[in-house]
Motif scaffolding. Structure first.
Motif, PDB file in Angstrom:
ATOM      1  N   ALA A 170      -6.798  -9.935 -10.744  1.00 36.57           N
ATOM      2  CA  ALA A 170      -5.596  -9.139 -10.515  1.00 36.57           C
ATOM      3  C   ALA A 170      -6.023  -7.899  -9.748  1.00 36.57           C
ATOM      4  CB  ALA A 170      -4.938  -8.757 -11.832  1.00 36.57           C
ATOM      5  N   ASP A 171      -5.451  -7.684  -8.583  1.00 39.06           N
ATOM      6  CA  ASP A 171      -5.802  -6.539  -7.744  1.00 39.06           C
ATOM      7  C   ASP A 171      -4.623  -5.590  -7.622  1.00 39.06           C
ATOM      8  OD1 ASP A 171      -8.394  -7.410  -7.058  1.00 39.06           O
ATOM      9  OD2 ASP A 171      -7.603  -8.680  -5.450  1.00 39.06           O
ATOM     10  N   ASN A 172      -4.937  -4.292  -7.518  1.00 36.61           N
ATOM     11  CA  ASN A 172      -3.892  -3.320  -7.229  1.00 36.61           C
ATOM     12  C   ASN A 172      -3.480  -3.444  -5.765  1.00 36.61           C
ATOM     13  OD1 ASN A 172      -3.703  -2.108  -9.745  1.00 36.61           O
ATOM     14  ND2 ASN A 172      -5.239  -0.563  -9.281  1.00 36.61           N
ATOM     15  N   ILE A 173      -2.186  -3.339  -5.514  1.00 37.77           N
ATOM     16  CA  ILE A 173      -1.696  -3.256  -4.134  1.00 37.77           C
ATOM     17  C   ILE A 173      -2.256  -1.961  -3.539  1.00 37.77           C
ATOM     18  CG2 ILE A 173       0.402  -2.916  -2.753  1.00 37.77           C
ATOM     19  CD1 ILE A 173       0.027  -5.767  -3.742  1.00 37.77           C
ATOM     20  N   ASN A 174      -2.724  -2.016  -2.297  1.00 36.37           N
ATOM     21  CA  ASN A 174      -3.280  -0.815  -1.667  1.00 36.37           C
ATOM     22  C   ASN A 174      -2.666  -0.613  -0.284  1.00 36.37           C
ATOM     23  OD1 ASN A 174      -4.835  -2.338   0.284  1.00 36.37           O
ATOM     24  ND2 ASN A 174      -6.243  -2.825  -1.388  1.00 36.37           N
ATOM     25  N   ILE A 229      10.034  -6.511 -10.182  1.00 34.41           N
ATOM     26  CA  ILE A 229       9.805  -5.916  -8.873  1.00 34.41           C
ATOM     27  C   ILE A 229      10.411  -6.800  -7.789  1.00 34.41           C
ATOM     28  CG2 ILE A 229       7.538  -7.003  -8.678  1.00 34.41           C
ATOM     29  CD1 ILE A 229       6.637  -4.487  -7.119  1.00 34.41           C
ATOM     30  N   PHE A 230      10.956  -6.153  -6.771  1.00 34.79           N
ATOM     31  CA  PHE A 230      11.407  -6.829  -5.560  1.00 34.79           C
ATOM     32  C   PHE A 230      10.695  -6.141  -4.407  1.00 34.79           C
ATOM     33  CE2 PHE A 230      13.967  -6.391  -1.740  1.00 34.79           C
ATOM     34  CZ  PHE A 230      14.149  -7.722  -1.395  1.00 34.79           C
ATOM     35  N   SER A 231      10.153  -6.919  -3.488  1.00 33.73           N
ATOM     36  CA  SER A 231       9.510  -6.321  -2.316  1.00 33.73           C
ATOM     37  C   SER A 231       9.958  -7.049  -1.060  1.00 33.73           C
ATOM     38  CB  SER A 231       7.989  -6.368  -2.448  1.00 33.73           C
ATOM     39  OG  SER A 231       7.530  -7.704  -2.427  1.00 33.73           O
ATOM     40  N   ASN A 232       9.948  -6.311   0.023  1.00 30.25           N
ATOM     41  CA  ASN A 232      10.297  -6.846   1.326  1.00 30.25           C
ATOM     42  C   ASN A 232       9.221  -6.376   2.302  1.00 30.25           C
ATOM     43  OD1 ASN A 232      11.893  -8.137   3.286  1.00 30.25           O
ATOM     44  ND2 ASN A 232      12.867  -6.190   3.823  1.00 30.25           N
ATOM     45  N   ASN A 233       8.632  -7.296   3.067  1.00 32.25           N
ATOM     46  CA  ASN A 233       7.586  -6.975   4.040  1.00 32.25           C
ATOM     47  C   ASN A 233       6.337  -6.366   3.405  1.00 32.25           C
ATOM     48  OD1 ASN A 233       8.898  -7.839   6.477  1.00 32.25           O
ATOM     49  ND2 ASN A 233      10.270  -6.093   6.219  1.00 32.25           N
ATOM     50  N   LEU A 234       5.996  -6.799   2.194  1.00 37.74           N
ATOM     51  CA  LEU A 234       4.739  -6.419   1.558  1.00 37.74           C
ATOM     52  C   LEU A 234       3.735  -7.542   1.833  1.00 37.74           C
ATOM     53  CD1 LEU A 234       3.529  -4.194  -0.312  1.00 37.74           C
ATOM     54  CD2 LEU A 234       4.076  -5.686  -2.237  1.00 37.74           C
ATOM     55  N   ILE A 235       2.555  -7.193   2.278  1.00 40.94           N
ATOM     56  CA  ILE A 235       1.550  -8.185   2.654  1.00 40.94           C
ATOM     57  C   ILE A 235       0.723  -8.524   1.408  1.00 40.94           C
ATOM     58  CG2 ILE A 235      -0.400  -8.681   4.174  1.00 40.94           C
ATOM     59  CD1 ILE A 235       0.744  -6.303   5.947  1.00 40.94           C
ATOM     60  N   VAL A 236       0.857  -9.749   0.927  1.00 40.74           N
ATOM     61  CA  VAL A 236       0.116 -10.167  -0.267  1.00 40.74           C
ATOM     62  C   VAL A 236      -0.725 -11.397   0.057  1.00 40.74           C
ATOM     63  CG1 VAL A 236       1.809  -9.217  -1.886  1.00 40.74           C
ATOM     64  CG2 VAL A 236       2.031 -11.584  -1.130  1.00 40.74           C
ATOM     65  N   SER A 237      -1.687 -11.662  -0.806  1.00 40.27           N
ATOM     66  CA  SER A 237      -2.568 -12.820  -0.655  1.00 40.27           C
ATOM     67  C   SER A 237      -1.756 -14.107  -0.723  1.00 40.27           C
ATOM     68  CB  SER A 237      -3.616 -12.801  -1.767  1.00 40.27           C
ATOM     69  OG  SER A 237      -4.256 -14.046  -1.857  1.00 40.27           O
ATOM     70  N   SER A 238      -2.177 -15.117   0.011  1.00 42.14           N
ATOM     71  CA  SER A 238      -1.480 -16.406  -0.029  1.00 42.14           C
ATOM     72  C   SER A 238      -1.598 -17.056  -1.406  1.00 42.14           C
ATOM     73  CB  SER A 238      -2.030 -17.343   1.041  1.00 42.14           C
ATOM     74  OG  SER A 238      -3.411 -17.577   0.825  1.00 42.14           O
ATOM     75  N   SER A 239      -2.596 -16.646  -2.195  1.00 38.47           N
ATOM     76  CA  SER A 239      -2.758 -17.208  -3.543  1.00 38.47           C
ATOM     77  C   SER A 239      -2.112 -16.337  -4.621  1.00 38.47           C
ATOM     78  CB  SER A 239      -4.245 -17.428  -3.849  1.00 38.47           C
ATOM     79  OG  SER A 239      -4.957 -16.233  -3.659  1.00 38.47           O
ATOM     80  N   CYS A 240      -1.396 -15.293  -4.214  1.00 38.16           N
ATOM     81  CA  CYS A 240      -0.692 -14.439  -5.180  1.00 38.16           C
ATOM     82  C   CYS A 240       0.478 -15.217  -5.769  1.00 38.16           C
ATOM     83  CB  CYS A 240      -0.185 -13.181  -4.502  1.00 38.16           C
ATOM     84  SG  CYS A 240       0.890 -12.161  -5.548  1.00 38.16           S
ATOM     85  N   TYR A 241       0.530 -15.291  -7.091  1.00 37.22           N
ATOM     86  CA  TYR A 241       1.646 -15.994  -7.716  1.00 37.22           C
ATOM     87  C   TYR A 241       2.646 -15.041  -8.366  1.00 37.22           C
ATOM     88  CZ  TYR A 241      -0.614 -15.428 -12.311  1.00 37.22           C
ATOM     89  OH  TYR A 241      -1.179 -14.911 -13.438  1.00 37.22           O
ATOM     90  N   GLN A 242       2.290 -13.749  -8.479  1.00 32.04           N
ATOM     91  CA  GLN A 242       3.227 -12.801  -9.082  1.00 32.04           C
ATOM     92  C   GLN A 242       2.793 -11.377  -8.779  1.00 32.04           C
ATOM     93  OE1 GLN A 242       3.853 -13.412 -13.273  1.00 32.04           O
ATOM     94  NE2 GLN A 242       4.696 -11.392 -13.576  1.00 32.04           N
ATOM     95  N   LEU A 243       3.779 -10.511  -8.559  1.00 32.32           N
ATOM     96  CA  LEU A 243       3.550  -9.070  -8.506  1.00 32.32           C
ATOM     97  C   LEU A 243       4.071  -8.489  -9.811  1.00 32.32           C
ATOM     98  CD1 LEU A 243       4.761  -8.205  -4.893  1.00 32.32           C
ATOM     99  CD2 LEU A 243       2.396  -8.239  -5.718  1.00 32.32           C
ATOM    100  N   THR A 244       3.334  -7.545 -10.381  1.00 34.04           N
ATOM    101  CA  THR A 244       3.793  -6.935 -11.627  1.00 34.04           C
ATOM    102  C   THR A 244       3.582  -5.425 -11.578  1.00 34.04           C
ATOM    103  OG1 THR A 244       3.652  -7.023 -14.030  1.00 34.04           O
ATOM    104  CG2 THR A 244       1.606  -7.330 -12.846  1.00 34.04           C
ATOM    105  N   PRO A 245       4.617  -4.657 -11.899  1.00 33.24           N
ATOM    106  CA  PRO A 245       4.452  -3.204 -11.955  1.00 33.24           C
ATOM    107  C   PRO A 245       3.914  -2.807 -13.328  1.00 33.24           C
ATOM    108  CG  PRO A 245       6.747  -3.773 -12.330  1.00 33.24           C
ATOM    109  CD  PRO A 245       6.009  -5.063 -12.092  1.00 33.24           C
ATOM    110  N   GLU A 246       3.150  -1.710 -13.376  1.00 32.75           N
ATOM    111  CA  GLU A 246       2.666  -1.241 -14.667  1.00 32.75           C
ATOM    112  C   GLU A 246       2.477   0.267 -14.656  1.00 32.75           C
ATOM    113  OE1 GLU A 246      -0.963  -3.523 -15.144  1.00 32.75           O
ATOM    114  OE2 GLU A 246      -2.162  -1.862 -14.396  1.00 32.75           O
TER     115      GLU A 246
END
Length: 191
Positions: free
Chosen positions: A167-171, A131-148
C-alpha cells in the motif's frame, strides 16, 4: 395530572403528586418546545457515561492540497469542506478540483481538517470512508484507493492499495497537474 417538582438541585417529573421515572414527555407532536439551551451534555437512552452526549457541531472548513516535502510553486489548491461532529466522532466531506502540483514533491495530503484525530485510537478511519478521483494517475495493479487520518494527525492521506502486502501513499507523481479532482468522505475519532 402531570407536573414538575422544583427543588433538591433538580427539576423532577411528577404524576398524581408522586415523582415518576421515564413516564412523562416534555411536549408532544402538536405542542412542541422550540429550542433547548444546555451548558452541559444530555443523557440519551440511559444514565451511564456511554449515554452522555456533550457535543454536537456542524460547520465548514477550507481544505488544501499539500505535499509532505514541498508544496506547489503556484500555491496549494484549496477546496471546500464541511463536517458534522457528534461527541468525539467527526464526519468530514472534502472537494478539491484542478489540483496544482508544479514544483511539489512528497506524499499528497489534504490539510485543514477541523479536528485532529485521537492520538491512540488504533484505527486510522472508519470503514465507511470513501473517495472519488478524476485524472489521478494510479498503478495499473491498484485495486482500491482509501483515505485515512493517522493517529494524532489533522490531515488526510490517500493510500493506493496494490495487493495484500503493498500500500503506497499517493504522492506528487500521481497528481495530473491542474486537472486532478478529489472528493473524500471520511469518518474518524477526534482527540
Amino acid at each position: 395530572h402531570s407536573g414538575l417538582r422544583f427543588g433538591s438541585g433538580a427539576v423532577v417529573p411528577r404524576y398524581d403528586g408522586a415523582d415518576v421515572d421515564a413516564d412523562i414527555n416534555l411536549g408532544n407532536s402538536s405542542y412542541r418546545f422550540e429550542d433547548l439551551y444546555l451548558s452541559g451534555g444530555v443523557y440519551l437512552g440511559g444514565t451511564v457515561a456511554a449515554n452522555h452526549l456533550q457535543d454536537y457541531e456542524e460547520g465548514t472548513f477550507t481544505p488544501s492540497a499539500e505535499f509532505s516535502s514541498s508544496n506547489p510553486t503556484a500555491g496549494a489548491t484549496t477546496g471546500s469542506g464541511r463536517y458534522t461532529k457528534i461527541g468525539n466522532i467527526c464526519h468530514a466531506f472534502v472537494t478539491l478540483v484542478n489540483i496544482n502540483r508544479t514544483g511539489a514533491s512528497g506524499d499528497f495530503r489534504i490539510t485543514g481538517l477541523p479536528f485532529a484525530s485521537d492520538l491512540d485510537s488504533n484505527m486510522v478511519s472508519f470503514p465507511n470512508s470513501n473517495i472519488f478521483s478524476n485524472n489521478l494517475i494510479v498503478s495499473s495493479s491498484c485495486y482500491q484507493l482509501t483515505p485515512e487520518v493517522a493517529d494524532g494527525q489533522d490531515f488526510i492521506s490517500i493510500r493506493e492499495l496494490i495487493d495484500d502486502a503493498i500500500a503506497d501513499n499517493i504522492n506528487s507523481n500521481n497528481v495530473n497537474d491542474g486537472v486532478t479532482d478529489i472528493r473524500v468522505g471520511i469518518t474518524y475519532k477526534t482527540a
